[in-house]
Motif scaffolding. Sequence first.
Motif, PDB file in Angstrom:
ATOM      1  N   PHE A  89       0.760  -1.274  -0.180  1.00 55.98           N
ATOM      2  CA  PHE A  89      -0.018  -0.283  -0.209  1.00 55.98           C
ATOM      3  C   PHE A  89       0.755   1.158  -0.288  1.00 55.98           C
ATOM      4  O   PHE A  89       0.870   2.292  -0.467  1.00 55.98           O
ATOM      5  N   GLY A  90       1.985   1.196   0.685  1.00 56.28           N
ATOM      6  CA  GLY A  90       3.147   2.544   0.370  1.00 56.28           C
ATOM      7  C   GLY A  90       3.299   2.581  -0.626  1.00 56.28           C
ATOM      8  O   GLY A  90       3.262   3.864  -1.020  1.00 56.28           O
ATOM      9  N   VAL A  91       4.336   1.663  -1.317  1.00 56.24           N
ATOM     10  CA  VAL A  91       4.365   1.868  -2.523  1.00 56.24           C
ATOM     11  C   VAL A  91       3.436   2.564  -3.601  1.00 56.24           C
ATOM     12  O   VAL A  91       3.302   3.151  -4.425  1.00 56.24           O
ATOM     13  N   GLY A 132       4.654  -8.748  -3.189  1.00 58.59           N
ATOM     14  CA  GLY A 132       4.410  -7.475  -1.660  1.00 58.59           C
ATOM     15  C   GLY A 132       4.440  -6.076  -3.011  1.00 58.59           C
ATOM     16  O   GLY A 132       3.376  -5.747  -3.060  1.00 58.59           O
ATOM     17  N   VAL A 133       5.370  -6.415  -2.580  1.00 55.68           N
ATOM     18  CA  VAL A 133       6.682  -4.467  -3.219  1.00 55.68           C
ATOM     19  C   VAL A 133       5.708  -4.370  -4.420  1.00 55.68           C
ATOM     20  O   VAL A 133       5.296  -3.460  -5.087  1.00 55.68           O
ATOM     21  N   VAL A 134       6.188  -5.372  -5.330  1.00 54.27           N
ATOM     22  CA  VAL A 134       5.926  -5.651  -6.662  1.00 54.27           C
ATOM     23  C   VAL A 134       4.883  -5.330  -7.121  1.00 54.27           C
ATOM     24  O   VAL A 134       3.836  -4.698  -7.665  1.00 54.27           O
ATOM     25  N   ARG A 135       3.736  -5.763  -6.480  1.00 55.14           N
ATOM     26  CA  ARG A 135       2.405  -5.128  -6.609  1.00 55.14           C
ATOM     27  C   ARG A 135       2.392  -4.195  -6.232  1.00 55.14           C
ATOM     28  O   ARG A 135       1.043  -3.411  -6.842  1.00 55.14           O
ATOM     29  N   GLY A 136       2.650  -4.123  -5.451  1.00 57.92           N
ATOM     30  CA  GLY A 136       2.369  -2.063  -5.438  1.00 57.92           C
ATOM     31  C   GLY A 136       2.902  -1.431  -6.204  1.00 57.92           C
ATOM     32  O   GLY A 136       2.364  -0.887  -6.500  1.00 57.92           O
ATOM     33  N   LEU A 137       3.404  -1.638  -6.453  1.00 57.91           N
ATOM     34  CA  LEU A 137       4.311  -1.186  -8.014  1.00 57.91           C
ATOM     35  C   LEU A 137       2.892  -0.929  -9.052  1.00 57.91           C
ATOM     36  O   LEU A 137       2.890   0.295  -9.755  1.00 57.91           O
ATOM     37  N   HIS A 138       3.073  -2.064  -9.857  1.00 63.68           N
ATOM     38  CA  HIS A 138       1.243  -2.158 -10.477  1.00 63.68           C
ATOM     39  C   HIS A 138       0.534  -1.863 -10.446  1.00 63.68           C
ATOM     40  O   HIS A 138       0.399  -1.686 -11.438  1.00 63.68           O
ATOM     41  N   LYS A 139       0.288  -1.625  -9.230  1.00 63.88           N
ATOM     42  CA  LYS A 139      -1.179  -0.892  -8.968  1.00 63.88           C
ATOM     43  C   LYS A 139      -1.095   0.670  -8.869  1.00 63.88           C
ATOM     44  O   LYS A 139      -1.500   1.258  -9.238  1.00 63.88           O
ATOM     45  N   GLY A 140      -0.044   0.909  -8.441  1.00 62.31           N
ATOM     46  CA  GLY A 140       0.390   2.215  -8.312  1.00 62.31           C
ATOM     47  C   GLY A 140       0.524   2.949  -9.849  1.00 62.31           C
ATOM     48  O   GLY A 140      -0.034   3.987 -10.423  1.00 62.31           O
ATOM     49  N   LEU A 141       1.203   2.321 -10.399  1.00 56.49           N
ATOM     50  CA  LEU A 141       1.121   2.428 -12.294  1.00 56.49           C
ATOM     51  C   LEU A 141       0.073   2.131 -12.687  1.00 56.49           C
ATOM     52  O   LEU A 141      -0.263   2.809 -13.549  1.00 56.49           O
ATOM     53  N   VAL A 184       4.221   5.928  -5.498  1.00 58.48           N
ATOM     54  CA  VAL A 184       3.893   6.176  -6.666  1.00 58.48           C
ATOM     55  C   VAL A 184       3.090   6.567  -7.204  1.00 58.48           C
ATOM     56  O   VAL A 184       3.105   7.416  -8.524  1.00 58.48           O
ATOM     57  N   GLY A 185       1.512   6.432  -7.096  1.00 58.37           N
ATOM     58  CA  GLY A 185       0.447   6.517  -7.406  1.00 58.37           C
ATOM     59  C   GLY A 185       0.113   8.594  -7.755  1.00 58.37           C
ATOM     60  O   GLY A 185       0.189   9.514  -8.071  1.00 58.37           O
ATOM     61  N   ASN A 186       0.712   8.749  -6.552  1.00 58.05           N
ATOM     62  CA  ASN A 186       0.555  10.070  -5.777  1.00 58.05           C
ATOM     63  C   ASN A 186       1.861  10.829  -6.539  1.00 58.05           C
ATOM     64  O   ASN A 186       1.615  11.863  -7.522  1.00 58.05           O
ATOM     65  N   LYS A 187       2.834  10.229  -7.046  1.00 55.38           N
ATOM     66  CA  LYS A 187       3.741  10.966  -8.003  1.00 55.38           C
ATOM     67  C   LYS A 187       3.906  11.318  -9.058  1.00 55.38           C
ATOM     68  O   LYS A 187       3.775  12.394  -9.955  1.00 55.38           O
ATOM     69  N   ILE A 188       2.680  10.042  -9.938  1.00 54.57           N
ATOM     70  CA  ILE A 188       2.151  10.203 -10.925  1.00 54.57           C
ATOM     71  C   ILE A 188       1.351  10.544 -11.538  1.00 54.57           C
ATOM     72  O   ILE A 188       1.139  11.880 -11.955  1.00 54.57           O
ATOM     73  N   GLY A 189       0.575  11.141 -10.458  1.00 52.48           N
ATOM     74  CA  GLY A 189      -0.846  12.071 -10.161  1.00 52.48           C
ATOM     75  C   GLY A 189      -0.472  13.615 -10.388  1.00 52.48           C
ATOM     76  O   GLY A 189      -0.875  14.341 -10.759  1.00 52.48           O
ATOM     77  N   GLN A 190       1.337  14.088  -9.624  1.00 54.36           N
ATOM     78  CA  GLN A 190       1.343  15.032 -10.227  1.00 54.36           C
ATOM     79  C   GLN A 190       2.531  15.300 -10.490  1.00 54.36           C
ATOM     80  O   GLN A 190       2.678  16.697 -11.261  1.00 54.36           O
ATOM     81  N   ALA A 191       2.157  14.245 -11.763  1.00 59.33           N
ATOM     82  CA  ALA A 191       2.774  14.586 -13.325  1.00 59.33           C
ATOM     83  C   ALA A 191       4.252  14.785 -12.917  1.00 59.33           C
ATOM     84  O   ALA A 191       4.764  15.089 -12.935  1.00 59.33           O
ATOM     85  N   LYS A 192       4.859  14.795 -11.957  1.00 57.63           N
ATOM     86  CA  LYS A 192       6.245  14.492 -11.558  1.00 57.63           C
ATOM     87  C   LYS A 192       6.730  13.053 -11.996  1.00 57.63           C
ATOM     88  O   LYS A 192       7.138  12.109 -11.126  1.00 57.63           O
ATOM     89  N   LEU A 193       7.550  12.484 -13.670  1.00 55.11           N
ATOM     90  CA  LEU A 193       7.896  11.895 -13.585  1.00 55.11           C
ATOM     91  C   LEU A 193       9.149  11.376 -13.285  1.00 55.11           C
ATOM     92  O   LEU A 193       9.640  10.286 -13.258  1.00 55.11           O
TER      93      LEU A 193
END
Length: 128
Positions: free
Chosen positions: A35-37, A114-123, A41-50
């Motif tokens: 959930f943290g990851v 779990g961490v990889v799933r968090g990355l995939h979900k965030g992306l 990641v989702g927050n940074k993408i949402g802010q357009a900070k690639l």
Amino acid sequence: MILASGVLGVRSQACMVLLMNVSNIIYMAAVGAQFGVCAIVGNKIGQAKLQETKLYVSATHVVNFFLPGLVAGLIYVYYDNIIRSMTNIEQIIETSKSQRFIVSITIFIYFRRGVVRGLHKGLSIAKS
């Protein structure tokens, strides 16, 4: 189920309960990392900070290489203390010690997944 429990015996069932408790405790750490990851990641993408997103993703891959190994190693080393905190019956403790390596490997795999799933979900959340 009742017939199977009669075949297994009380000691085997008690060991299974201990192992399930240890696995569930550590699995919750993996879910928290997921959930943290995902949030970062989702927050940074949402802010357009690639650029920052790429930095977080690469840092997450590095941390995901070392942290699960550290957690699994600590569980392997302190497994006796963890089991003794849940029971004081020596027969159950001795029986559960034979599962130390399997529990450590399982924890390593769950934590990494779990961490990889968090990355995939965030992306994937950011794409939609």
